[in-house]
Enzyme design. Structure first.
Site, mmCIF file in Angstrom:
data_model
loop_
_atom_site.group_PDB
_atom_site.id
_atom_site.type_symbol
_atom_site.label_atom_id
_atom_site.label_comp_id
_atom_site.label_asym_id
_atom_site.label_seq_id
_atom_site.Cartn_x
_atom_site.Cartn_y
_atom_site.Cartn_z
ATOM 1 N N GLU A 165 -15.175 -3.426 -4.575
ATOM 2 C CA GLU A 165 -14.227 -3.054 -5.627
ATOM 3 C C GLU A 165 -14.223 -4.178 -6.659
ATOM 4 O O GLU A 165 -13.591 -5.212 -6.472
ATOM 5 C CB GLU A 165 -12.830 -2.860 -5.047
ATOM 6 C CG GLU A 165 -11.810 -2.447 -6.105
ATOM 7 C CD GLU A 165 -10.369 -2.551 -5.625
ATOM 8 O OE1 GLU A 165 -9.554 -1.705 -6.026
ATOM 9 O OE2 GLU A 165 -10.054 -3.493 -4.869
ATOM 10 N N ASP A 200 -12.287 -5.459 -0.734
ATOM 11 C CA ASP A 200 -11.143 -5.291 -1.619
ATOM 12 C C ASP A 200 -11.142 -6.370 -2.700
ATOM 13 O O ASP A 200 -11.355 -7.552 -2.414
ATOM 14 C CB ASP A 200 -9.862 -5.381 -0.783
ATOM 15 C CG ASP A 200 -8.604 -5.143 -1.589
ATOM 16 O OD1 ASP A 200 -8.550 -4.125 -2.301
ATOM 17 O OD2 ASP A 200 -7.680 -5.963 -1.502
#
Length: 549
Positions: free
Chosen positions: A244, A204
């Protein structure tokens, strides 16, 4: 070009399906999805053609940020099941040929995590240095990720007597990844989940791992990613790190490292935003420019292609006038926007429910050079909850049947973990059951695209060539790999056209076969051009063997 041994690079051609366990299938009637429910729906994923499931966070959490505020990285939210239920799902998925990756949230914890609770109590706590503290934090520099919800990245903690840093919400204190004990702890966390059977991790918000003060080794901010990649490689040589990294292509390259030393896959935000700009303007230039200039990376690395994900559709990378064009086309109501950069809508309503544009968008996704990523429910054209003022608008229960609770649960609708749409995208209009045996349904179409993608490895492995076309609304590109050439042509306009595509930059090849069965092309072998008739929002896929021209 493919490396000689691709056996461990399964993710380069994976079809990834992102889902939230709590909204996928409820097995016990409490209105909340769980791992036994997910296991019971595995055949849907098999029939769809999915090869990898990406699980959104399923750890214990106060759930103030969709589960990304984790309070125990080793645990399973008891509402969703047990560690045994996770292992059973992994076994079932692997038996059906599906790999499983999970979210790895390294940036921060919940402020209710035992580490942070201990850190607050005393400066002598062994966990104090797990977080980033300051007596007098700088007032300039970084801005909150969630403007309007937070006005600073530093919050004073009365019990600790210091300010702590948080790139995101104040209830998500940033971890100090420069601290060896934190890195060792995450090695144990990663090792634990690999031992249970996961096949990799989606990292993330990767830029924030090396950005905040104290969050990484500033002498070499990428050292942590390399360390993590080496550790995972030692434990599971075929495990993937999907990152990401919401930056432009030029800035993303450094996060791959050198020859597979950092991330294996990265989400291609530049191409995603260019796709929506092209769809909004009904012209091909944004896609031509972005794919024509995308940096080449090592054969062991690749791009994850996507249209929508579980958060907002971010257009932060586009210029102000481009963002406004996308907003005007796809989020005319300001309540459909968030943080001045994103759109909180699912793909089907975003494209006004037009089946032609929806199929065009999916054709662009699956013909793009990379590994396609689908959000759960997109295969049937699910909608969002209109006018929901945050990113939960798209996190609605999976719609299996036309029943009031959509076959997601036997509980009353009022007890469901999330609301269901009650408009044209309600379960009575959109469900797996309705589309399951309909050859003309969106579900059948997506299955067909996935099957064709999986049978055409040139799409992911090939060298990309953007081809000239004599219509500004037509985007055409080729993927060239070994002895085969893949060609895709897309009409972004609402008007039918006959377009001439220039093939002179392609290597010699034999006749191009239409592999979606949508008609026969007219080819001019001598002039190395092809004239193609396209419907409004039409598209064609072709495949030819090299050296037979």
């Amino acid at each position: 070009m493919k490396p000689a041994d691709v056996s461990d690079l399964w993710w380069r051609t994976a079809v990834v399906y992102c889902l939230d366990v709590e909204t996928f299938q409820d097995s016990n009637g409490d209105g909340i999805g769980d791992f036994p429910g997910l296991s019971s729906r595995i055949e849907h994923l098999v029939e769809l053609g999915v090869t990898c499931v990406w699980l959104l966070p399923f750890h214990p959490s106060p759930n103030r940020d969709d589960g990304y505020d984790i309070s125990d990285h080793y645990g399973v939210d008891p509402r969703l099941g047990t560690a045994g239920d996770v292992v059973e799902f992994l076994r079932i998925a692997h038996d059906r040929g599906i790999r499983v990756i999970m979210d790895l949230v390294l940036n921060h914890t919940s402020d209710r995590h035992p580490w942070f609770r201990s850190a607050r109590r005393s400066p002598d706590s062994p966990f104090r240095d797990y977080y980033v503290w300051s007596d007098d934090p700088p007032r300039a520099g970084r801005h909150p990720v969630f403007p309007g919800e937070e006005d600073d990245v530093w919050t004073f903690d009365e019990k600790a007597g210091q300010y702590y840093h948080h790139s995101f919400h104040r209830f998500q204190p940033d971890l100090n990844l420069a601290h060896p004990a934190v890195r060792a702890e995450f090695a144990r966390i990663v090792g634990y989940w690999l031992e249970l059977g996961v096949d990799g991790f989606r990292l993330d918000a990767v830029p924030f791992l090396i950005g905040p003060p104290g969050a990484a080794d500033h002498a070499d901010p990428h050292a942590f990613l390399r360390e993590l990649r080496r550790f995972i490689g030692r434990r599971r040589g075929d495990a993937v790190l999907l990152g990401e990294v919401g930056l432009s292509h030029a800035d993303q390259v450094e996060y791959f490292g050198t020859r597979g030393t950092e991330l294996d896959l990265q989400f291609d935000f530049d191409t995603m935003t260019a796709t929506f700009l092209a769809l909004a303007r009904r012209e091909a230039e944004p896609l031509r420019a972005i794919l024509g200039s995308r940096p080449l990376v090592d054969a062991s690395q690749g791009w994850a292609m996507f249209l929508r994900n579980h958060d907002e559709l971010t257009v932060e990378l586009r210029e102000p006038d481009e963002r406004e064009d996308v907003f005007a086309a796809f989020a005319p109501d300001e309540r459909q926007r968030v943080y001045d950069r994103g759109i909180t809508r699912r793909l089907a309503p975003l494209l006004d429910g037009d089946p032609r544009r929806l199929r065009l968008a999916y054709s662009l996704l699956f013909s793009a050079p990379g590994a396609p990523v689908l959000l759960y429910g997109e295969e049937i054209g699910m909608g969002e909850i209109p006018r929901t003022p945050d990113r939960l608008a798209v996190r609605t229960p999976m719609q299996w049947t036309a029943e009031p609770a959509a076959g997601f649960s036997t509980a009353r609708r009022s007890r469901l973990v999330r609301r269901l749409p009650d408009d044209g995208y309600a379960p009575r209009h959109v469900s797996v059951q309705e589309q399951q045996n309909d050859p003309g349904s969106l579900l059948a179409f997506v299955r067909r695209l996935i099957a064709r993608y999986r049978a055409t490895p040139e799409i992911a492995w090939g060298r990309t060539e953007v081809l000239p076309a004599d219509d500004p609304a037509v985007f055409s590109h080729a993927q060239i790999e070994d002895d085969r050439v893949f060609l895709a042509v897309h009409n972004l306009s609402e008007s039918a056209c006959s377009v001439r595509v220039d093939l002179r930059s392609l290597p010699p090849h034999g006749p191009l076969r239409d592999i979606l069965g949508t008609g026969a092309p007219a080819a001019d072998a001598e002039e190395r051009t092809m004239t193609i008739d396209l419907d409004a929002y039409g598209f064609r896929w072709f495949l030819g063997d090299r050296g037979q021209g």
